[in-house]
Design a protein around this motif. Structure first.
Motif, PDB file in Angstrom:
ATOM      1  N   ALA A 149     -10.698   7.483   5.593  1.00  0.00           N
ATOM      2  CA  ALA A 149     -11.980   7.555   5.198  1.00  0.00           C
ATOM      3  C   ALA A 149     -12.763   6.479   5.802  1.00  0.00           C
ATOM      4  O   ALA A 149     -12.368   5.157   5.520  1.00  0.00           O
ATOM      5  CB  ALA A 149     -11.837   7.549   3.760  1.00  0.00           C
ATOM      6  N   PRO A 150     -14.180   6.206   5.905  1.00  0.00           N
ATOM      7  CA  PRO A 150     -14.909   5.259   6.223  1.00  0.00           C
ATOM      8  C   PRO A 150     -14.957   4.411   4.661  1.00  0.00           C
ATOM      9  O   PRO A 150     -14.926   4.788   3.772  1.00  0.00           O
ATOM     10  CB  PRO A 150     -16.154   5.923   6.350  1.00  0.00           C
ATOM     11  CG  PRO A 150     -16.513   7.269   6.079  1.00  0.00           C
ATOM     12  CD  PRO A 150     -14.951   7.668   5.858  1.00  0.00           C
ATOM     13  N   ALA A 151     -15.027   3.140   4.950  1.00  0.00           N
ATOM     14  CA  ALA A 151     -15.038   2.101   3.949  1.00  0.00           C
ATOM     15  C   ALA A 151     -16.072   1.167   4.070  1.00  0.00           C
ATOM     16  O   ALA A 151     -16.258   0.761   5.379  1.00  0.00           O
ATOM     17  CB  ALA A 151     -13.637   1.327   4.102  1.00  0.00           C
ATOM     18  N   ASP A 152     -16.926   0.551   2.974  1.00  0.00           N
ATOM     19  CA  ASP A 152     -17.838  -0.187   2.818  1.00  0.00           C
ATOM     20  C   ASP A 152     -17.439  -1.805   3.100  1.00  0.00           C
ATOM     21  O   ASP A 152     -17.684  -2.563   3.847  1.00  0.00           O
ATOM     22  CB  ASP A 152     -18.572  -0.212   1.760  1.00  0.00           C
ATOM     23  CG  ASP A 152     -19.282   0.834   1.380  1.00  0.00           C
ATOM     24  OD1 ASP A 152     -19.589   1.662   2.449  1.00  0.00           O
ATOM     25  OD2 ASP A 152     -19.485   1.173   0.219  1.00  0.00           O
ATOM     26  N   LEU A 190       0.830  -1.021  -0.027  1.00  0.00           N
ATOM     27  CA  LEU A 190       0.044  -0.010   0.002  1.00  0.00           C
ATOM     28  C   LEU A 190       0.770   1.402   0.113  1.00  0.00           C
ATOM     29  O   LEU A 190       1.564   1.476   0.747  1.00  0.00           O
ATOM     30  CB  LEU A 190      -0.822   0.182   1.080  1.00  0.00           C
ATOM     31  CG  LEU A 190      -1.879  -1.258   1.316  1.00  0.00           C
ATOM     32  CD1 LEU A 190      -2.727  -1.076   2.570  1.00  0.00           C
ATOM     33  CD2 LEU A 190      -3.022  -0.879   0.157  1.00  0.00           C
ATOM     34  N   THR A 191       0.820   2.033  -0.995  1.00  0.00           N
ATOM     35  CA  THR A 191       1.401   3.300  -0.883  1.00  0.00           C
ATOM     36  C   THR A 191       0.384   4.546  -1.276  1.00  0.00           C
ATOM     37  O   THR A 191      -0.636   4.347  -1.840  1.00  0.00           O
ATOM     38  CB  THR A 191       2.506   3.384  -2.293  1.00  0.00           C
ATOM     39  OG1 THR A 191       1.862   3.196  -3.485  1.00  0.00           O
ATOM     40  CG2 THR A 191       3.522   2.269  -2.114  1.00  0.00           C
ATOM     41  N   PHE A 192       0.892   5.600  -0.735  1.00  0.00           N
ATOM     42  CA  PHE A 192      -0.035   6.831  -0.845  1.00  0.00           C
ATOM     43  C   PHE A 192       0.677   7.945  -1.307  1.00  0.00           C
ATOM     44  O   PHE A 192       1.970   8.223  -1.099  1.00  0.00           O
ATOM     45  CB  PHE A 192      -0.714   7.102   0.743  1.00  0.00           C
ATOM     46  CG  PHE A 192      -1.236   5.968   1.394  1.00  0.00           C
ATOM     47  CD1 PHE A 192      -2.622   5.621   1.011  1.00  0.00           C
ATOM     48  CD2 PHE A 192      -0.878   5.244   2.176  1.00  0.00           C
ATOM     49  CE1 PHE A 192      -3.154   4.610   1.525  1.00  0.00           C
ATOM     50  CE2 PHE A 192      -1.187   3.955   2.803  1.00  0.00           C
ATOM     51  CZ  PHE A 192      -2.629   3.710   2.228  1.00  0.00           C
ATOM     52  N   THR A 193      -0.020   8.839  -1.706  1.00  0.00           N
ATOM     53  CA  THR A 193       0.361  10.121  -2.214  1.00  0.00           C
ATOM     54  C   THR A 193      -0.428  11.086  -1.041  1.00  0.00           C
ATOM     55  O   THR A 193      -1.482  11.044  -0.745  1.00  0.00           O
ATOM     56  CB  THR A 193       0.202  10.582  -3.773  1.00  0.00           C
ATOM     57  OG1 THR A 193       0.622   9.750  -4.548  1.00  0.00           O
ATOM     58  CG2 THR A 193       0.351  11.996  -4.113  1.00  0.00           C
ATOM     59  N   LEU A 224      -3.822  17.820   5.348  1.00  0.00           N
ATOM     60  CA  LEU A 224      -3.391  17.030   3.984  1.00  0.00           C
ATOM     61  C   LEU A 224      -4.258  15.902   3.890  1.00  0.00           C
ATOM     62  O   LEU A 224      -4.875  15.339   4.804  1.00  0.00           O
ATOM     63  CB  LEU A 224      -1.947  16.761   4.223  1.00  0.00           C
ATOM     64  CG  LEU A 224      -0.997  17.694   4.432  1.00  0.00           C
ATOM     65  CD1 LEU A 224      -0.216  17.412   5.859  1.00  0.00           C
ATOM     66  CD2 LEU A 224      -0.162  18.155   3.230  1.00  0.00           C
ATOM     67  N   LEU A 225      -4.460  15.505   2.417  1.00  0.00           N
ATOM     68  CA  LEU A 225      -5.272  14.470   2.136  1.00  0.00           C
ATOM     69  C   LEU A 225      -4.237  13.409   1.694  1.00  0.00           C
ATOM     70  O   LEU A 225      -3.312  13.647   0.753  1.00  0.00           O
ATOM     71  CB  LEU A 225      -6.387  14.707   1.023  1.00  0.00           C
ATOM     72  CG  LEU A 225      -7.574  15.257   1.284  1.00  0.00           C
ATOM     73  CD1 LEU A 225      -8.683  15.489   0.006  1.00  0.00           C
ATOM     74  CD2 LEU A 225      -8.192  14.455   2.341  1.00  0.00           C
ATOM     75  N   GLY A 226      -4.478  12.134   1.980  1.00  0.00           N
ATOM     76  CA  GLY A 226      -3.823  11.003   1.388  1.00  0.00           C
ATOM     77  C   GLY A 226      -4.319  10.239   0.489  1.00  0.00           C
ATOM     78  O   GLY A 226      -5.930   9.898   0.601  1.00  0.00           O
ATOM     79  N   LEU A 227      -3.786  10.085  -0.565  1.00  0.00           N
ATOM     80  CA  LEU A 227      -4.590   9.453  -1.952  1.00  0.00           C
ATOM     81  C   LEU A 227      -4.033   8.102  -1.950  1.00  0.00           C
ATOM     82  O   LEU A 227      -2.777   7.752  -1.821  1.00  0.00           O
ATOM     83  CB  LEU A 227      -4.655  10.377  -3.260  1.00  0.00           C
ATOM     84  CG  LEU A 227      -5.076  11.741  -2.925  1.00  0.00           C
ATOM     85  CD1 LEU A 227      -4.036  12.920  -2.739  1.00  0.00           C
ATOM     86  CD2 LEU A 227      -5.910  12.061  -4.375  1.00  0.00           C
ATOM     87  N   ASP A 228      -4.737   7.166  -2.517  1.00  0.00           N
ATOM     88  CA  ASP A 228      -4.549   5.759  -2.993  1.00  0.00           C
ATOM     89  C   ASP A 228      -3.768   5.688  -4.374  1.00  0.00           C
ATOM     90  O   ASP A 228      -3.683   6.878  -4.991  1.00  0.00           O
ATOM     91  CB  ASP A 228      -5.271   4.766  -2.728  1.00  0.00           C
ATOM     92  CG  ASP A 228      -6.265   4.727  -3.680  1.00  0.00           C
ATOM     93  OD1 ASP A 228      -6.604   5.585  -4.664  1.00  0.00           O
ATOM     94  OD2 ASP A 228      -7.547   3.971  -3.403  1.00  0.00           O
ATOM     95  N   ASP A 229      -3.199   4.775  -4.647  1.00  0.00           N
ATOM     96  CA  ASP A 229      -2.700   4.439  -6.073  1.00  0.00           C
ATOM     97  C   ASP A 229      -3.399   4.868  -7.294  1.00  0.00           C
ATOM     98  O   ASP A 229      -3.036   5.409  -8.240  1.00  0.00           O
ATOM     99  CB  ASP A 229      -2.210   3.026  -6.225  1.00  0.00           C
ATOM    100  CG  ASP A 229      -0.849   2.732  -5.553  1.00  0.00           C
ATOM    101  OD1 ASP A 229      -0.364   3.568  -4.913  1.00  0.00           O
ATOM    102  OD2 ASP A 229      -0.768   1.794  -5.235  1.00  0.00           O
ATOM    103  N   ALA A 230      -5.019   4.819  -6.945  1.00  0.00           N
ATOM    104  CA  ALA A 230      -5.833   5.318  -7.881  1.00  0.00           C
ATOM    105  C   ALA A 230      -6.147   6.773  -8.030  1.00  0.00           C
ATOM    106  O   ALA A 230      -6.847   7.281  -8.721  1.00  0.00           O
ATOM    107  CB  ALA A 230      -7.049   4.523  -8.040  1.00  0.00           C
ATOM    108  N   GLY A 231      -5.469   7.519  -6.950  1.00  0.00           N
ATOM    109  CA  GLY A 231      -6.021   8.889  -6.760  1.00  0.00           C
ATOM    110  C   GLY A 231      -6.931   9.192  -6.089  1.00  0.00           C
ATOM    111  O   GLY A 231      -7.288  10.281  -6.014  1.00  0.00           O
ATOM    112  N   ALA A 266       2.229   5.751   7.002  1.00  0.00           N
ATOM    113  CA  ALA A 266       2.689   6.542   5.817  1.00  0.00           C
ATOM    114  C   ALA A 266       2.643   7.960   6.389  1.00  0.00           C
ATOM    115  O   ALA A 266       3.447   8.647   6.010  1.00  0.00           O
ATOM    116  CB  ALA A 266       1.748   6.499   4.759  1.00  0.00           C
ATOM    117  N   VAL A 267       1.681   8.210   7.374  1.00  0.00           N
ATOM    118  CA  VAL A 267       1.636   9.417   7.833  1.00  0.00           C
ATOM    119  C   VAL A 267       2.946   9.910   8.680  1.00  0.00           C
ATOM    120  O   VAL A 267       3.363  10.909   8.479  1.00  0.00           O
ATOM    121  CB  VAL A 267       0.264   9.723   8.855  1.00  0.00           C
ATOM    122  CG1 VAL A 267       0.319  10.817   9.784  1.00  0.00           C
ATOM    123  CG2 VAL A 267      -0.852   9.530   8.042  1.00  0.00           C
TER     124      VAL A 267
END
Length: 182
Positions: free
Chosen positions: A101-104, A6-9, A60-67, A117-118
Motif C-alpha cells: 500500500a502507498p504510505a505517506d 513486523l508481523t502480518f496477518t 489476499l490482503l496482508g494486515l499489520d498488527d493493528a488490523g 511474509a508473503v
C-alpha cells in the motif's frame, strides 16, 4: 536490515468490500508496474471478482498488527495462469505478485518485511516447492527485493503486457537468504 518485529496477518480478499481500498492502491503512481493506473472502481471490482471465481488464482490482503490492510498478494498456479506456454512448470510451482500500500511516511525495511511474509505464507503450503515471479524487466526495485529473499533470475520472457524477468525461489534458497524457516 529488515525489522523482524513486523508481523502480518493474511486474509482472503473480498472483491466487493475491498475494491475501494484496492482502487486507491492500484491507481497510485507508485503502482505503475501493476498496470491498473487508469482503472475505474468497477474495473477493480471486476478484476478481483474474476480472480475470486478462478480456482487457479487467489488474492489476499496482508494486515499489520493493528488490523490495517497494508499489502495485496496474489498467488496463482503458473501451469494454468500467467505463464502458460512461457516456461516448463514443475510440480510444486506457485506464482506470486505483491503490492505494498502507498504510505505517506515510508518505514525502512517495510517492503522487505512484506515480501518475506508473503514468501513465508506461500511456503506454509507443504506442496509449494518453488515460487515463480515475472516482474517487468524495468522494475529494478522489485528485482533487488526478490534477490534479497532468494530469487534467482532465469531469463527474460515476453508476455502480452510486458517484457518480464522470469525468476525462481526454492524453499531452501528462501531459508538461506532470510533465515526464516519455510
Amino acid at each position: 536490515m529488515t525489522d523482524k518485529s513486523l508481523t502480518f496477518t493474511i486474509r482472503p480478499l473480498d472483491p466487493l468490500k475491498d475494491a475501494e481500498l484496492l482502487h486507491g492502491w492500484v491507481t497510485h503512481p507508485k503502482a505503475a508496474f501493476w498496470m491498473m493506473r487508469d482503472a475505474r472502481l468497477e474495473d477493480v471490482e471486476r478484476a478481483y471478482m474474476e480472480i475470486a471465481a478462478d480456482p487457479h488464482h487467489h488474492a489476499l490482503l496482508g494486515l499489520d498488527d493493528a488490523g490495517t490492510p497494508v499489502f495485496l498478494m496474489e498467488k496463482y498456479d503458473p501451469a494454468h495462469r500467467e505463464l502458460v506456454g512461457l516456461y516448463e512448470p514443475r510440480p510444486g510451482d506457485v506464482g506470486m505478485h505483491f503490492l505494498v500500500a502507498p504510505a505517506d511516511t515510508p518505514v525502512h525495511g517495510f517492503t522487505r518485511a512484506v515480501i518475506t511474509a508473503v514468501m513465508a505464507h506461500l511456503f506454509e503450503d507443504p506442496e509449494a516447492r518453488r515460487v515463480v515471479v515475472e516482474p517487468d524487466v524495468a522494475n529494478k526495485a522489485v528485482h533487488a527485493l526478490n534477490e534479497a529473499v532468494g530469487f534467482v533470475p532465469e531469463r527474460e520472457i515476453r508476455k502480452p503486457e510486458k517484457k518480464a524477468l522470469l525468476s525462481f525461489c526454492t524453499r531452501e534458497r528462501f531459508t538461506e537468504a532470510t533465515a526464516v524457516p519455510a
